[in-house]
Structures are given as C-alpha cells and as structure tokens.
Design an enzyme around this catalytic site. Structure first.
Site, PDB file in Angstrom:
ATOM      1  N   HIS A 316      -3.214   4.517  -2.935  1.00  0.00           N
ATOM      2  CA  HIS A 316      -2.064   3.937  -2.253  1.00  0.00           C
ATOM      3  C   HIS A 316      -1.179   5.130  -1.903  1.00  0.00           C
ATOM      4  O   HIS A 316      -0.345   5.554  -2.710  1.00  0.00           O
ATOM      5  CB  HIS A 316      -1.336   2.940  -3.152  1.00  0.00           C
ATOM      6  CG  HIS A 316      -2.162   1.752  -3.551  1.00  0.00           C
ATOM      7  ND1 HIS A 316      -2.212   0.597  -2.803  1.00  0.00           N
ATOM      8  CD2 HIS A 316      -2.999   1.564  -4.598  1.00  0.00           C
ATOM      9  CE1 HIS A 316      -3.026  -0.268  -3.389  1.00  0.00           C
ATOM     10  NE2 HIS A 316      -3.519   0.292  -4.479  1.00  0.00           N
ATOM     11  N   THR A 317      -1.373   5.650  -0.707  1.00  0.00           N
ATOM     12  CA  THR A 317      -0.762   6.939  -0.382  1.00  0.00           C
ATOM     13  C   THR A 317       0.762   6.899  -0.365  1.00  0.00           C
ATOM     14  O   THR A 317       1.409   7.899  -0.679  1.00  0.00           O
ATOM     15  CB  THR A 317      -1.276   7.448   0.974  1.00  0.00           C
ATOM     16  OG1 THR A 317      -1.017   6.473   1.983  1.00  0.00           O
ATOM     17  CG2 THR A 317      -2.765   7.724   0.915  1.00  0.00           C
ATOM     18  N   CYS A 318       1.342   5.759   0.019  1.00  0.00           N
ATOM     19  CA  CYS A 318       2.808   5.682   0.065  1.00  0.00           C
ATOM     20  C   CYS A 318       3.417   5.814  -1.327  1.00  0.00           C
ATOM     21  O   CYS A 318       4.580   6.190  -1.466  1.00  0.00           O
ATOM     22  CB  CYS A 318       3.254   4.361   0.686  1.00  0.00           C
ATOM     23  SG  CYS A 318       2.836   4.215   2.432  1.00  0.00           S
ATOM     24  N   PHE A 319       2.627   5.485  -2.340  1.00  0.00           N
ATOM     25  CA  PHE A 319       3.131   5.513  -3.711  1.00  0.00           C
ATOM     26  C   PHE A 319       2.534   6.668  -4.506  1.00  0.00           C
ATOM     27  O   PHE A 319       2.727   6.754  -5.722  1.00  0.00           O
ATOM     28  CB  PHE A 319       2.814   4.183  -4.404  1.00  0.00           C
ATOM     29  CG  PHE A 319       3.389   2.990  -3.703  1.00  0.00           C
ATOM     30  CD1 PHE A 319       4.694   2.595  -3.929  1.00  0.00           C
ATOM     31  CD2 PHE A 319       2.630   2.276  -2.780  1.00  0.00           C
ATOM     32  CE1 PHE A 319       5.231   1.499  -3.268  1.00  0.00           C
ATOM     33  CE2 PHE A 319       3.164   1.177  -2.118  1.00  0.00           C
ATOM     34  CZ  PHE A 319       4.470   0.789  -2.358  1.00  0.00           C
TER      35      PHE A 319
END
Length: 352
Positions: A316-319
C-alpha cells in the site's frame, strides 16, 4: 484546499465537512504520495503529447524548461498553473520527484536577469552561436559579415516567423558596438518574453499552494538553485540498508522473527537497482531525500499477511506498507522478492 485543473477532473484535499473516508488518507502527506504516483511517476508533466515541458540534461539528470510549442494545446496555460501547484506541494511535503529546474527557468521565476552563461544547458546551440558573435573579429562584424539585424527567427511546427527584438529591429544591423546588446535581447526574448504567459501561470500555481503571490519571487531569490535541486531531486547516494531498517516498523512480526531476519539479509545482497525497485514497489518513492529514510514523510511498515505462502508480497504505497505471509524458508522469500524486484513487475504501475 483545491488542487486541480480548471476543467476536467479536480483533486481536492477533503475535510470532514466533505465526508472524507478515513480509510483513504490519514494526512495530506499520504494524499501527496498518491498525487505523486498519478502525475510524477507516470511522467505526466514530461510526456511528449502533453507539450508542457522539454527535458534537458543537468548534472543531476533530467531538468525541465518550458516547451516552446506548448500553445498547440488549448489547455497549456492551465497545465502550467497545475504544474506549479504540484511542484509547490512536492516542496511543501518534501516529496522528491527526480527532476530539477533548468537554471534559466529558475532565474525567470525569481525575476532575475538571465545571462549568456545561464542558458548553456537549456539551449547549447544558441549559447555557442552567441559566444561566436561576441568573440568574432570586430572589423569582420562591422563589415556586416554576419548579416544580422535585431530580429529573431522562430520555427514552430514547421512554420517560420520573424519577430523584432526592439522597435525597428529589422532595420538595425548588428555591429561590434551593439552585438552585446543584441545577444542580451535575443536571450531575453527566447527565455523571458516568449514564455511569459507560461511562467506567469506556473508562478501563480506555485503561489496558490506555497506562499503569498507577492512573495513568490522572493522565495526563489532566497534560494540557491543547487539547494532547490536537491530538495526536488533527492539523493544520488547508494541506499543504506541499515538506515532503511532503522526507519521500519512491524505489525504482526517482531524484529527477531526469522522472516524479518531473512528479509534484511536478502535486501543486503541485492543490487542497487533491485533495492530501488523494491523501495519503489513498497512506497512509490523513486528518489530518497538527501537525509535518507529519515527525511521521508513517514516511517515504513512491514505487515504480516494471512495470504498463502505461494503469494507474492503486496504493498500500500500511500501508507509505506509492505505485506507478506510468513514464508517457511529464506529461499522461498528470496524467490518471491526476486520476482517483485524485476523492473517490469516492481514498477509496472508507473514509469521507472
């Protein structure tokens, strides 16, 4: 705060009054990461068909300047304003985007004069031509050997037009006494006058996000270009695994679990390119800040997943979150990580 084009899709920083779903973004920083994936990782601003910026070479790699033919797109000024907003957000949230400003572009935003030496990278052909004019024998120049007047020929999309650099310029011959003035006016037209609309829109977009419009020029004047380049581009140093490990936390795993011990051993044996691809797969970060992992907007996380052990790691790249199941051996884990650190897999959702 709105961050969007004036027509078409618009991106917003949502607040509770607009019904933000907390499962989407916990902070503006995470929204900026999503924004970076959408526009910078995809190379949106530099794509040929967008006709917004031209890529030129610099010591750090890719620098950009205004595309001279941007006017072919009726939305080009909106793109420039939007670009200014995105660059300002990248600076505000310390998101490294792997690009730098061309010197002439930077000076224009700062409202400073652009000299001949400043255009060497942006337009080497014009630079060398002007150098020759200034260094030619005075008698030759005064004999009208150059055949030049105070005009500039512009070729765009197969058509050619002539513009005067000053009033009555077509009737003023270049000689040894006015050739320096001719060169200065040529540079000013090429890098300031002919791109003034684009620069204005970019500057206004930048000021929308980062500062009072009246302070925008002061902001750039207060910086050295090299400092701004490092802020935007990021570090060129090799990735330090110990630094990476020190800024990673675990959920479902402990640092002493075999899977975590294997994981860091495997990363330690990876090539520099594989490390970069894994970092990109994990976070969408292509370029670390000069401070290393400590300069990122968030710590990194490894989550224990309940997936079967034949499944590949997910992210989950945003996190900044990497998840993988408890692989039963180091060999199996190494094989799974080898697959996702292949360029066509690890970077398949963006442009590497």
């Amino acid at each position: 705060m709105s961050l969007g084009l004036d027509s078409g899709s618009t991106l917003h920083f949502l607040d509770n009054s607009e019904g933000r779903n907390p499962e989407w973004f916990d902070s503006e920083e995470q929204l900026v990461q999503a924004l970076k994936q959408t526009f910078f990782v995809s190379g949106f601003l530099l794509r040929e068909e967008v006709v917004v910026f031209l890529v030129v070479q610099s010591l750090l790699g890719c620098a950009f300047e205004y595309h001279r033919s941007s006017g072919v797109d009726p939305m080009h000024l909106q793109y420039f304003r939007f670009s200014g907003r995105v660059i300002a957000l990248a600076l505000m949230h310390r998101v490294q985007v792997g690009i730098v400003f061309d010197r002439a572009f930077f000076l224009q935003l700062a409202g400073m004069d652009i000299s001949l030496e400043d255009i060497q990278v942006a337009d080497p052909g014009l630079y060398h031509s002007c150098k020759q004019i200034l260094n030619m024998d005075a008698d030759f120049v005064d004999s009208d050997g150059l055949g030049l007047t105070f005009v500039r020929e512009i070729e765009e999309l197969g058509s050619r037009r002539v513009v005067e650099l000053c009033s009555g310029g077509k009737n003023i011959s270049v000689n040894s006494k006015n050739r320096e003035k001719y060169v200065n006016q040529l540079i000013r037209h090429r890098f300031v006058i002919s791109t003034s609309e684009q620069a204005q829109q970019f500057a206004e977009g930048f000021a929308d996000i980062l500062c009072n419009p009246k302070l925008q020029k002061f902001f750039f004047q207060s910086l050295e270009l090299e400092d701004l380049d490092w802020m935007l581009h990021g570090s060129e140093s090799a990735i330090c695994v110990d630094d990476w490990k020190a800024h990673t936390e675990y959920n479902g795993y402990k640092e002493t679990d075999p899977q975590i011990v294997w994981f860091w051993k495997i990363i330690g044996k990876m090539s520099e390119e594989q490390k970069k691809i894994l970092l990109f797969f994990w976070t969408s970060v292509q370029y670390l800040p000069v401070e290393g992992f400590g300069g990122l907007a968030s710590r990194l996380y490894i989550y224990k997943s309940s997936e079967p052990c034949f499944r590949l790691p997910s992210s989950h790249t945003c996190f900044y979150r990497l998840s993988f199941p408890p692989y039963p051996s180091m060999e199996i884990m190494e094989d799974r990580l080898r697959i996702i650190t292949q360029e066509h897999v690890g970077c398949s959702f963006g442009t590497w």
